[in-house]
Every structure is written in structure tokens, then in C-alpha cells.
Design a protein around this motif. Structure first.
Motif, mmCIF file in Angstrom:
data_model
loop_
_atom_site.group_PDB
_atom_site.id
_atom_site.type_symbol
_atom_site.label_atom_id
_atom_site.label_comp_id
_atom_site.label_asym_id
_atom_site.label_seq_id
_atom_site.Cartn_x
_atom_site.Cartn_y
_atom_site.Cartn_z
ATOM 1 N N PRO A 159 0.814 -1.217 0.000
ATOM 2 C CA PRO A 159 0.000 0.000 0.000
ATOM 3 C C PRO A 159 0.846 1.265 0.000
ATOM 4 O O PRO A 159 0.569 2.214 -0.733
ATOM 5 C CB PRO A 159 -0.810 -0.125 1.299
ATOM 6 N N GLU A 160 1.919 1.249 0.804
ATOM 7 C CA GLU A 160 2.792 2.418 0.889
ATOM 8 C C GLU A 160 3.492 2.663 -0.448
ATOM 9 O O GLU A 160 3.652 3.804 -0.880
ATOM 10 C CB GLU A 160 3.824 2.165 2.000
ATOM 11 N N ILE A 161 3.894 1.594 -1.092
ATOM 12 C CA ILE A 161 4.582 1.738 -2.375
ATOM 13 C C ILE A 161 3.637 2.332 -3.420
ATOM 14 O O ILE A 161 3.990 3.272 -4.138
ATOM 15 C CB ILE A 161 5.148 0.379 -2.835
ATOM 16 N N TYR A 162 2.417 1.804 -3.503
ATOM 17 C CA TYR A 162 1.471 2.322 -4.502
ATOM 18 C C TYR A 162 1.203 3.811 -4.311
ATOM 19 O O TYR A 162 1.010 4.552 -5.270
ATOM 20 C CB TYR A 162 0.148 1.561 -4.437
ATOM 21 N N ARG A 163 1.190 4.264 -3.069
ATOM 22 C CA ARG A 163 0.898 5.682 -2.821
ATOM 23 C C ARG A 163 2.000 6.598 -3.351
ATOM 24 O O ARG A 163 1.801 7.799 -3.497
ATOM 25 C CB ARG A 163 0.691 5.927 -1.317
ATOM 26 N N GLU A 164 3.168 6.015 -3.593
ATOM 27 C CA GLU A 164 4.281 6.812 -4.126
ATOM 28 C C GLU A 164 4.404 6.676 -5.638
ATOM 29 O O GLU A 164 5.336 7.198 -6.233
ATOM 30 C CB GLU A 164 5.597 6.370 -3.461
ATOM 31 N N MET A 165 3.498 5.948 -6.251
ATOM 32 C CA MET A 165 3.565 5.708 -7.694
ATOM 33 C C MET A 165 2.488 6.523 -8.411
ATOM 34 O O MET A 165 1.439 6.805 -7.839
ATOM 35 C CB MET A 165 3.350 4.216 -7.991
ATOM 36 N N ASP A 166 2.746 6.845 -9.680
ATOM 37 C CA ASP A 166 1.761 7.589 -10.468
ATOM 38 C C ASP A 166 1.011 6.668 -11.427
ATOM 39 O O ASP A 166 -0.200 6.773 -11.567
ATOM 40 C CB ASP A 166 2.484 8.676 -11.287
ATOM 41 N N ILE A 167 1.764 5.792 -12.078
ATOM 42 C CA ILE A 167 1.182 4.964 -13.139
ATOM 43 C C ILE A 167 1.507 3.499 -12.840
ATOM 44 O O ILE A 167 2.627 3.186 -12.440
ATOM 45 C CB ILE A 167 1.772 5.357 -14.518
ATOM 46 N N GLY A 219 -5.078 4.688 -6.293
ATOM 47 C CA GLY A 219 -5.070 5.929 -7.069
ATOM 48 C C GLY A 219 -4.052 5.969 -8.193
ATOM 49 O O GLY A 219 -3.886 7.010 -8.835
ATOM 50 N N CYS A 220 -3.360 4.882 -8.468
ATOM 51 C CA CYS A 220 -2.454 4.864 -9.623
ATOM 52 C C CYS A 220 -3.295 4.827 -10.899
ATOM 53 O O CYS A 220 -4.341 4.175 -10.934
ATOM 54 C CB CYS A 220 -1.567 3.622 -9.608
ATOM 55 N N VAL A 221 -2.798 5.481 -11.949
ATOM 56 C CA VAL A 221 -3.467 5.352 -13.239
ATOM 57 C C VAL A 221 -3.024 4.025 -13.844
ATOM 58 O O VAL A 221 -1.825 3.782 -14.012
ATOM 59 C CB VAL A 221 -3.071 6.497 -14.189
ATOM 60 N N VAL A 222 -3.980 3.163 -14.151
ATOM 61 C CA VAL A 222 -3.636 1.824 -14.620
ATOM 62 C C VAL A 222 -3.616 1.780 -16.146
ATOM 63 O O VAL A 222 -4.556 2.238 -16.798
ATOM 64 C CB VAL A 222 -4.657 0.798 -14.064
ATOM 65 N N LEU A 236 -8.667 9.714 -14.625
ATOM 66 C CA LEU A 236 -8.591 8.244 -14.657
ATOM 67 C C LEU A 236 -8.271 7.692 -13.260
ATOM 68 O O LEU A 236 -8.825 6.685 -12.831
ATOM 69 C CB LEU A 236 -7.518 7.777 -15.659
ATOM 70 N N SER A 237 -7.387 8.383 -12.571
ATOM 71 C CA SER A 237 -7.018 7.965 -11.219
ATOM 72 C C SER A 237 -8.227 8.013 -10.297
ATOM 73 O O SER A 237 -8.517 7.064 -9.563
ATOM 74 C CB SER A 237 -5.898 8.878 -10.695
ATOM 75 N N LYS A 238 -8.947 9.143 -10.374
ATOM 76 C CA LYS A 238 -10.109 9.340 -9.492
ATOM 77 C C LYS A 238 -11.180 8.287 -9.779
ATOM 78 O O LYS A 238 -11.738 7.672 -8.854
ATOM 79 C CB LYS A 238 -10.670 10.745 -9.743
ATOM 80 N N ASN A 239 -11.439 8.056 -11.061
ATOM 81 C CA ASN A 239 -12.452 7.051 -11.417
ATOM 82 C C ASN A 239 -11.985 5.637 -11.030
ATOM 83 O O ASN A 239 -12.803 4.782 -10.692
ATOM 84 C CB ASN A 239 -12.758 7.107 -12.914
ATOM 85 N N GLY A 240 -10.683 5.427 -11.110
ATOM 86 C CA GLY A 240 -10.142 4.113 -10.720
ATOM 87 C C GLY A 240 -10.426 3.814 -9.253
ATOM 88 O O GLY A 240 -10.839 2.707 -8.887
ATOM 89 N N VAL A 241 -10.215 4.829 -8.422
ATOM 90 C CA VAL A 241 -10.492 4.672 -6.991
ATOM 91 C C VAL A 241 -11.964 4.341 -6.788
ATOM 92 O O VAL A 241 -12.322 3.461 -5.987
ATOM 93 C CB VAL A 241 -10.104 5.964 -6.223
ATOM 94 N N GLU A 242 -12.813 5.030 -7.545
ATOM 95 C CA GLU A 242 -14.262 4.830 -7.429
ATOM 96 C C GLU A 242 -14.651 3.416 -7.867
ATOM 97 O O GLU A 242 -15.394 2.709 -7.178
ATOM 98 C CB GLU A 242 -14.959 5.878 -8.323
#
Lengths: 383, 242
Positions: free
Chosen positions: A276-284, A306-309, A354-360
Motif C-alpha cells: 500500500p505504501e509503495i502504490y501511494r508513491e507511484m503515479d502509473i 489511485g495509480c493510473v492503470v 482516470l485515477s479518481k475514477n479508478g479509486v471509485e
């Protein structure tokens, strides 16, 4: 009279779960991939529902503790003709005589015979990569493999499929079997994987791209390696993080050495609790699978964080990602990966959307939803 | 700030002119306490150890490793657990973790999934630039458990071995939920060519006592240069947090 006694004593019903490898066959090393995490969560749910649970797998006969009050027992079987394990299947039926219900953790383990009142799990299509043909002796063995697969899918009362593409394949191949299937997609633990405190998407340098998968060709590692080489040369402040174990020591060695020779490319792996901590530091996040995919836990976790996939339309990934809504869906080639990453770098607003919708979207795949769906099936089949 | 206490344990013997200073400098950066059992050193090993505030130093009157390694290891274990560890690091005076451990150690100690951490150990050969990869020396194909969660409720028994007794009590070997880390450990025990023949003779004698014959791995110490395969060490980039 007997039922009255049972009522008084409240005997726990026992579920036997048959898998191929939870531990390595020597019983020394716990394999901790996506399927095994699924197994742990399923066991927790069954225990919470008041069942007794016992696992069985391939091994020399050893017995180990898997979790508190949960044993895993092994059966000495090595052969797997036509990608089935009939000897393991039979030995399980004979030895696990005290179980009330059975769960076949992989579909093909339900061949040739299942315990009355049983469920099997399909983790996705695994026969869509070119060398699968070699495992079944090409066209010579295809009919026999299909015959066995059909029997394996016919036996259990219900087949839980983690994606819709497997169900569609079965519906097109054997329409009469499709009623057996129940779609319960994989899950993400939103309490752990969420965007809280994350790095703002594409705003802070360096921009980080993660490939959070096992290092295998079917997951697209070769395309990612090439993409990383091209893009770290062309784009300053762009980092690539390849995070996952290889299937072979040699692969890990080569990747480690390769990463050390390239600026801004990292290769490592971490205990799952660190992810989880690693993903929070990633963008894509790159999930460019080429074959043998269900509804990837990594894809869901990256999305929930919240990463853009950037993903491919292979297996169950198109159940998770809708192109240009909560990520990008591409054909997994190096050129397409490079273009997709550039398209995000050039349009930060789009990437943020895309990030925001991904979280949703990830909320629809919560661990709680998954537990509820499983609970319903268990009540229908085992009660 | 981590909650769990990490205690390193180490046997030393005449390490004054070897790698001890480097080892303690590095360990002091990431462990909470270092239990050192000095097995009868006659050089300035004690003086070095006393310079490090994290060291808990215990001395043997005589050199006992050569008589019975397991008993020495057992003594070290008993001193270590008396220091109330949550985790124990078993390390030798010529082994140094690569710097990524500084970044990872807190998360390793605080996570709940794994009870042990295993690492790849690289045997540097006649230099500090090349490590050996032929046969059983190959560091890429095996992981060794250096870091284990202490379980006060477990038994701790030791094999009756004069040599190669292992670093851990039997119950702590093959912990089922062991995490294999990507962090590498450097072993300098073979880095100085002048040590080789002396160590070879020592292990030959111990093999004869323990097994009745010299083990293939011991023989390979004196293998000809033609059959020794070396690889050049490469540094990995180290991320300081994120």
C-alpha cells in the motif's frame, strides 16, 4: 435422535480445500502469490462462518499449520496428465473422508470425481498462451484435455469464476454448463489500499511507473523492460519500479543487474504489507498481461491506491478497466505502452480523472463485497 | 519509530584486524542492540567492541569454538534472549548487509505476515570485488535466514555438532512463513587469500570429526583457479525512502 445430539453438541461442518501448491512440494516455503492470498481470505471467511477448514496439496506426506487451527496436508503425487491431476483428486477423496464439503481451489483438480456438495474456483483462463499446446501434446491431446476439463467443470455444484471471460468461453464452448458458473470477481482490501496520503498524480517529480507483477513473460515483463529503457532515456525525472519475484533465480539475477545498469530503473520486491505504501508513491501502474489472467489483485490494488492503470484487454482485466474511464486498455506491446504513458504525461488532467475514477471503480471490488458474494454461494450449496 | 526490538547476536574471535569495525559501524545504524560473545580473543577485539554503545559484550575465558560450535552458539542464544528481543539477527563478524536494509528494516520488523527473513549471501573470493558462483557457492540459488522473530513459547534445542551446527536452534530453522528478501549480504570471510589455507585445514579437521570424511564443499576451498567461477559485484541503486 442423532440430529438432536448434533444440535446439542453443535458439531462444526468441515470443509476440505484441494489445491496443487500452497507451500512448495517440500513443504518448506509458503508460496504467496495472488491465488494464495485468495486462499487465505477464503479460509478466514470460512472460519468466520463457523466451518472447520483443512487444506490438501501436493507433497511428500507432510502436515503443517497453515493458520491457527488450520492444517495443510500433503499427498505424494507428481504426474499431471493433460493438465489435470486425477491421482491427487482420487487420493483427496479417499483420505479426506471426514470432510463434509469440498472446495476445489483450481478447476482442473475437480477431475475426474468430486465430493457431493462441492464448489470449484476458476482463477481465469490459463490455456491462452502459445506454449500451453506443448503441455497437452498439441492437437493430439487437445480433445482429451477438453474432455477432462468438461468433466471437471460438470462435477461441482457451483464454479466460482473470478472473471466473465472464462464464463463466456464456457458458454460458447459448452452452453449447457454455463448455469454452473457464478461470477465473483477478485477483491481489494480498501482499508489497506486507498489513496489517502498519496503522492498527487503526475505533479511531483520524479514521476513513478510501477510494474507490480510476478516476473514472467505472460505478465508482459519483456515489453515493460524495453519500455523502461526507452522512456527513462527520453523523459527526465521518470522512474520505473519493477516490483515482484521472478519464477527463477536467474531471472531475478539478470533483472537486478540490468536495473543496476540503468538510471532511474529499480528492481526489488517487498512483503505484501508494504505494497500500500509503495502504490501511494507511484503515479502509473502497468498491467500489460499477455495471457493467463483473471481479475488481477495487483490491478485492483493499484487502482484502489489511485495509480493510473495501463492494462490490456486480456482475461478478466476488461472486467476491471474501462478504456479512458478508469484507466487505459491497450494491446500489450512496447510501442503501445510507450504511447499510453506519453499520453498521460501530456495530459495531466486526464490522468487525474482516470485515477479518481479508478479509486471509485475499485470500491465495487471491495473485500466486503467479495465476502458477501461468497457467503451467499456457500449458504446455497453447503446448507 | 519502530516498536519491535531487534537484537543482533555474534560470536567473535580475534577479529581486531579483520572486518569487525566495518560490521559494527553498519549494524549500529539499524539494530537496537548487538550481543557479542567473545570466544577468548587475544587481540584488541574487546577494545573495538567497547567503542560501540549498542554492544552488549560477554567474554569466554577460553576459545571454545574449535571444541564444540553448537555449545558456543547455544550460549550466545541464551544471552541474546535474555535481552528481551522481538526479533533476532544472527550474523558473523565478517558479514555486512547492503544499504537497502536501512530502508527496509522497520517494515520487516513491524509486519505481521512473516516470522523470518532470508537473504542471499555472497562469498567474496580473494577480493572485495568478486564473489564465487560455482557449485554450492552460488549465492543466487539459495537464501539463508538471518532474521527471525523470537517466540518465547518455542523450545530452543541445539544439535550435538562440533562444527556446522547452524546459527539457529532447530525449532527456528525452516520457519514456514519465511520471506525471501532481495537485499544482499556480503560475506568477507574468504576475501583475503592468506586466510584460505588455514581455514581449509581447520574445516578438514572438523569434517573428519563430524562426518568421518572431508566434505565436497570443504574440498572446493582449494579448487584450482580453472574450476572457480567468479562474478563481479554490482551495486544496486538505493532508494532512501520515497
Amino acid at each position: 435422535m442423532v440430529s438432536k445430539i448434533k444440535e446439542v453438541i453443535k458439531i462444526k461442518k468441515k470443509i476440505g480445500i484441494l489445491t496443487s501448491n500452497f507451500f512448495d512440494p517440500a513443504g518448506q516455503r509458503l508460496i504467496y502469490g495472488g491465488a494464495e492470498r485468495y486462499g487465505i481470505e477464503l479460509t478466514k471467511l470460512l472460519l468466520d462462518l463457523g466451518y472447520e477448514v483443512e487444506w490438501w496439496q501436493v507433497g511428500s506426506g507432510w502436515i503443517r499449520d497453515l493458520m491457527n487451527n488450520v492444517k495443510i496436508k500433503s499427498i505424494p503425487v507428481t504426474e499431471s496428465p493433460y493438465e489435470t491431476m486425477p491421482t491427487l483428486n482420487q487420493a483427496f477423496l479417499e483420505r479426506a473422508v471426514d470432510i463434509d464439503y469440498a472446495i476445489y481451489f483450481v478447476t482442473f483438480l475437480a477431475y475426474p470425481q468430486v465430493k457431493e456438495k462441492s464448489i470449484s474456483i476458476s482463477h481465469g483462463i490459463y490455456w491462452d498462451y502459445p506454449s500451453f499446446d506443448n503441455l497437452i501434446d498439441g492437437d493430439n491431446g487437445r480433445q482429451e484435455w477438453l474432455r477432462r476439463l468438461k468433466i471437471a467443470l460438470s462435477g461441482p455444484d457451483r464454479v466460482i469464476s473470478v472473471d466473465t471471460s472464462t464464463i463466456e468461453w464456457v458458454r460458447a464452448t459448452w452452453p449447457g454448463l454455463s448455469h454452473k458458473f457464478e461470477y465473483i470477481p477478485n477483491f481489494v482490501d480498501l482499508a489497506k489500499f486507498n489513496p489517502e496520503g498519496r503522492k498527487p498524480i503526475l505533479e511531483q517529480k520524479p514521476i513513478r511507473v510501477i510494474f507490480p507483477r510476478r516476473i514472467t513473460t505472460v505478465r508482459g515483463i519483456n515489453e515493460v523492460v524495453r519500455t523502461a529503457e526507452i522512456m527513462t532515456k527520453e523523459v527526465k525525472n521518470l522512474e520505473f519500479h519493477i516490483v515482484g519475484r521472478g519464477h527463477h533465480d536467474q531471472v531475478e539475477k539478470e533483472l537486478m543487474k540490468w536495473a543496476s545498469e540503468h538510471e532511474r530503473i529499480y528492481y526489488y520486491w517487498q512483503p505484501p504489507e508494504m505494497m500500500p505504501e509503495i502504490y501511494r508513491e507511484m503515479d502509473i501502474a502497468l498491467i500489460p498481461t499477455k495471457a493467463a489472467e483473471g481479475t488481477s489483485l495487483s490491478c485492483l490494488e493499484a487502482m484502489a491506491s489511485g495509480c493510473v492503470v495501463i492494462s490490456s484487454y486480456v482475461g478478466g482485466l476488461s472486467d476491471l478497466v474501462f478504456n479512458d474511464y478508469n484507466g487505459l486498455l491497450i494491446k500489450p506491446t512496447t510501442q503501445n505502452l510507450v504511447q499510453a504513458i506519453y499520453s498521460l504525461l501530456e495530459d495531466t488532467d486526464r490522468a487525474k480523472r482516470l485515477s479518481k475514477n479508478g479509486v471509485e471503480v475499485a470500491r465495487a471490488f471491495s473485500l466486503d463485497c467479495w465476502r458477501e458474494s461468497w457467503k451467499t454461494v456457500l449458504q446455497e450449496v453447503f446448507n | 519509530m519502530r516498536k519491535n526490538k531487534l537484537v543482533a547476536m555474534m560470536v567473535v574471535f580475534n577479529e581486531g584486524n579483520r572486518f569487525l569495525t566495518r560490521v559494527l559501524n553498519h549494524l549500529s545504524l539499524w539494530v537496537d542492540e548487538i550481543v557479542i560473545l567473545d570466544d577468548g580473543s587475544t587481540d584488541h577485539t574487546r577494545k573495538i567492541c567497547n567503542q560501540y554503545p549498542k554492544v552488549f559484550f560477554v567474554e569466554n575465558d577460553a576459545h571454545t569454538f574449535i571444541q564444540h560450535e553448537a555449545r558456543l552458539r547455544e550460549k550466545l542464544w541464551n544471552i541474546t534472549i535474555s535481552r528481551n528481543p522481538d526479533w533476532i539477527l544472527a550474523i558473523d563478524a565478517d558479514e555486512i548487509f547492503t544499504d537497502r536494509i536501512l530502508d527496509a528494516i522497520d517494515s520487516y520488523l513491524e509486519q505481521k505476515t512473516y516470522d523470518a527473513f532470508a537473504f542471499r549471501l555472497f562469498d567474496f573470493w580473494k577480493s572485495e570485488n568478486y564473489y564465487r558462483v560455482d557449485g554450492a557457492w552460488n549465492p543466487w540459488i539459495k537464501f539463508s535466514a538471518f532474521l527471525v522473530r523470537y517466540h518465547p513459547e518455542w523450545k530452543a534445542t541445539w544439535p550435538d555438532y562440533v562444527i556446522h551446527s547452524g546459527r539457529w536452534p532447530l525449532e527456528y530453522r525452516f520457519v514456514k512463513n519465511t520471506f525471501q528478501s532481495d537485499i544482499r549480504v556480503k560475506h568477507f570471510g574468504w576475501a583475503r587469500p592468506e586466510d584460505h589455507y588455514r581455514k581449509y585445514i581447520f574445516y578438514c579437521q572438523k569434517d573428519l570429526e563430524q562426518y568421518g570424511k572431508i566434505q565436497p564443499h570443504t574440498k572446493s576451498i582449494m579448487a584450482s583457479n580453472d574450476s572457480i567461477i567468479l562474478e563481479k559485484w554490482f551495486e544496486r541503486k538505493w532508494m532512501v525512502g520515497f
